[in-house]
Design a protein around this motif. Structure first.
Motif, short mmCIF file in Angstrom:
data_model
loop_
_atom_site.label_atom_id
_atom_site.label_comp_id
_atom_site.label_asym_id
_atom_site.label_seq_id
_atom_site.Cartn_x
_atom_site.Cartn_y
_atom_site.Cartn_z
N LEU A 1 7.46 5.12 1.11
CA LEU A 1 7.95 6.23 0.29
C LEU A 1 9.07 7.02 0.97
CD1 LEU A 1 4.52 7.55 -1.05
CD2 LEU A 1 6.33 6.51 -2.42
N ALA A 2 9.50 6.56 2.14
CA ALA A 2 10.56 7.26 2.87
C ALA A 2 11.90 7.08 2.15
CB ALA A 2 10.66 6.73 4.29
N GLU A 3 12.73 8.10 2.23
CA GLU A 3 14.07 8.04 1.63
C GLU A 3 15.09 8.07 2.74
OE1 GLU A 3 14.94 11.05 -1.21
OE2 GLU A 3 13.63 10.21 -2.71
N GLY A 4 15.89 7.01 2.83
CA GLY A 4 16.93 6.96 3.84
C GLY A 4 16.40 7.14 5.25
N GLY A 5 15.20 6.62 5.50
CA GLY A 5 14.62 6.72 6.84
C GLY A 5 13.86 8.01 7.08
N ARG A 6 13.99 8.99 6.19
CA ARG A 6 13.24 10.24 6.39
C ARG A 6 12.07 10.31 5.41
NH1 ARG A 6 15.95 12.80 2.27
NH2 ARG A 6 15.03 14.79 1.74
N GLN A 7 10.93 10.72 5.94
CA GLN A 7 9.73 10.77 5.12
C GLN A 7 9.68 12.09 4.36
OE1 GLN A 7 6.28 9.91 7.43
NE2 GLN A 7 6.91 7.83 7.87
N LEU A 8 9.34 11.98 3.08
CA LEU A 8 9.18 13.16 2.26
C LEU A 8 7.79 13.74 2.51
CD1 LEU A 8 10.57 11.61 -1.04
CD2 LEU A 8 11.79 13.10 0.55
N GLU A 9 7.57 14.93 2.02
CA GLU A 9 6.25 15.56 2.17
C GLU A 9 5.33 15.22 1.01
OE1 GLU A 9 4.77 17.49 4.58
OE2 GLU A 9 6.43 16.83 5.82
N LEU A 10 5.44 13.99 0.50
CA LEU A 10 4.57 13.57 -0.61
C LEU A 10 3.11 13.55 -0.19
CD1 LEU A 10 6.67 10.65 -2.09
CD2 LEU A 10 6.01 12.73 -3.27
N ILE A 11 2.86 13.04 1.00
CA ILE A 11 1.49 12.97 1.53
C ILE A 11 1.45 13.85 2.76
CG2 ILE A 11 -0.34 11.48 2.37
CD1 ILE A 11 1.17 9.13 1.00
N ARG A 12 0.82 14.99 2.61
CA ARG A 12 0.78 15.96 3.69
C ARG A 12 -0.55 15.85 4.43
NH1 ARG A 12 -0.37 21.65 3.24
NH2 ARG A 12 -0.55 21.23 1.04
N THR A 13 -0.48 15.84 5.74
CA THR A 13 -1.68 15.80 6.57
C THR A 13 -2.17 17.22 6.80
OG1 THR A 13 -0.89 13.85 7.75
CG2 THR A 13 -2.62 15.12 8.82
N VAL A 14 -3.45 17.44 6.57
CA VAL A 14 -4.10 18.71 6.92
C VAL A 14 -4.95 18.39 8.13
CG1 VAL A 14 -5.61 20.56 6.15
CG2 VAL A 14 -4.07 19.45 4.51
N ARG A 15 -4.46 18.79 9.29
CA ARG A 15 -5.07 18.40 10.56
C ARG A 15 -6.58 18.65 10.58
NH1 ARG A 15 -3.48 16.97 15.44
NH2 ARG A 15 -1.31 17.55 15.38
N GLY A 16 -7.30 17.58 10.89
CA GLY A 16 -8.75 17.66 11.01
C GLY A 16 -9.49 17.60 9.68
N ASP A 17 -8.76 17.68 8.56
CA ASP A 17 -9.44 17.72 7.27
C ASP A 17 -9.14 16.52 6.37
OD1 ASP A 17 -10.87 20.09 7.68
OD2 ASP A 17 -9.16 21.30 7.07
N GLY A 18 -7.87 16.12 6.27
CA GLY A 18 -7.55 15.01 5.38
C GLY A 18 -6.11 15.05 4.91
N TYR A 19 -5.91 14.71 3.64
CA TYR A 19 -4.57 14.57 3.09
C TYR A 19 -4.46 15.23 1.71
CZ TYR A 19 -4.15 11.00 6.68
OH TYR A 19 -4.13 10.34 7.87
N ILE A 20 -3.23 15.69 1.42
CA ILE A 20 -2.91 16.21 0.10
C ILE A 20 -1.69 15.46 -0.40
CG2 ILE A 20 -2.13 18.21 -1.24
CD1 ILE A 20 -3.58 20.00 0.81
N PHE A 21 -1.81 14.91 -1.62
CA PHE A 21 -0.67 14.22 -2.25
C PHE A 21 -0.04 15.20 -3.23
CE2 PHE A 21 0.94 11.63 -5.84
CZ PHE A 21 1.93 10.93 -5.17
N ASP A 22 1.28 15.42 -3.09
CA ASP A 22 1.99 16.34 -3.97
C ASP A 22 3.28 15.67 -4.46
OD1 ASP A 22 3.10 18.42 -5.36
OD2 ASP A 22 3.22 19.79 -3.65
N PRO A 23 3.23 15.08 -5.68
CA PRO A 23 4.41 14.39 -6.19
C PRO A 23 5.58 15.33 -6.46
CG PRO A 23 2.69 14.48 -7.87
CD PRO A 23 2.11 15.01 -6.60
N ARG A 24 5.34 16.63 -6.52
CA ARG A 24 6.43 17.59 -6.75
C ARG A 24 7.34 17.68 -5.54
NH1 ARG A 24 3.21 22.86 -7.97
NH2 ARG A 24 2.45 22.14 -5.96
N ALA A 25 6.90 17.16 -4.39
CA ALA A 25 7.70 17.25 -3.16
C ALA A 25 9.00 16.46 -3.26
CB ALA A 25 6.89 16.75 -1.97
N CYS A 26 9.08 15.52 -4.19
CA CYS A 26 10.32 14.73 -4.28
C CYS A 26 11.20 15.18 -5.44
CB CYS A 26 10.02 13.24 -4.37
SG CYS A 26 8.99 12.76 -5.72
N THR A 27 10.88 16.32 -6.05
CA THR A 27 11.77 16.85 -7.07
C THR A 27 12.63 17.95 -6.45
OG1 THR A 27 10.05 18.39 -7.79
CG2 THR A 27 10.28 16.34 -9.03
N PRO A 28 13.92 17.97 -6.79
CA PRO A 28 14.82 18.94 -6.15
C PRO A 28 14.53 20.36 -6.56
CG PRO A 28 16.01 17.51 -7.68
CD PRO A 28 14.59 17.10 -7.69
#
Length: 187
Positions: free
Chosen positions: A160-187
């Motif tokens: 899901l990386a764009e031009g080698g840089r990873q978007l914040e689509l899948i955010r790590t919550v340290r020690g807890d898990g992950y949050i998926f936010d598809p709005r992260a790739c909208t301008p």
């Protein structure tokens, strides 16, 4: 997938089957020397997905395992789900195990990556622990090691990386898990 012999040394296979059915939706194939039709009916009524009597051919067992897994996968995916999901420049098509990037660039996803992205999509903007993710994918939160999810997330992030840089689509919550936010790739 559980292959369960009914004639166990310390417990009844029927009791084990009932316990499994109370705790998980994992497919069960009873593999046993009990070949009477009444035994087969009882096993299927206890919650087994299939029943095979010993002796059996390994090719037949393999075919039955594939058939049960295929049926299980079809029943786990509700028909009300859309055929594709669009977020930002991405179009996710689970049936094809594909992720399309405009204009028409296709990335092939593994089955595990497809299952993970589908779980994320169905639970977007929700914190999911690793064991919750495993449970949502496999029906049993102990089916895999939790670190397996970290590896899958890493592979999915790379795709899901764009031009080698990873978007914040899948955010790590340290020690807890992950949050998926598809709005992260909208301008």
């Amino acid at each position: 997938m559980i292959l369960l012999d009914l004639m166990l040394p310390q417990e009844s296979g029927q009791e084990v089957c009932q316990y499994i059915r109370q705790t998980t939706d994992a497919p069960i194939i009873m593999v046993t020397a009990l070949a009477d039709i009444q035994d087969k009916i009882a096993g299927l009524n206890l919650g087994a997905d299939d029943y095979i009597s010993k002796p059996f051919d390994l090719a037949e067992l393999e075919a039955r395992v594939r058939a049960v897994l295929r049926r299980g996968k079809q029943s786990r995916q509700p028909s009300s789900l859309p055929d594709e999901y669009v977020f930002g420049p991405w179009k996710f098509v689970p049936a094809k195990r594909a992720l399309y990037r405009a204009p028409g660039i296709r990335l092939t996803l593994s089955g595990a990556e497809t299952d993970l992205l589908l779980v994320f999509w169905q639970h977007q903007q929700t914190l999911l622990t690793r064991s919750e993710i495993i449970g949502l994918i496999h029906g049993n939160p102990n089916a895999l090691e939790e670190r397996t999810i970290d590896l899958l997330v890493s592979r999915l992030r790379r795709k899901l990386a764009e031009g080698g840089r990873q978007l914040e689509l899948i955010r790590t919550v340290r020690g807890d898990g992950y949050i998926f936010d598809p709005r992260a790739c909208t301008p």
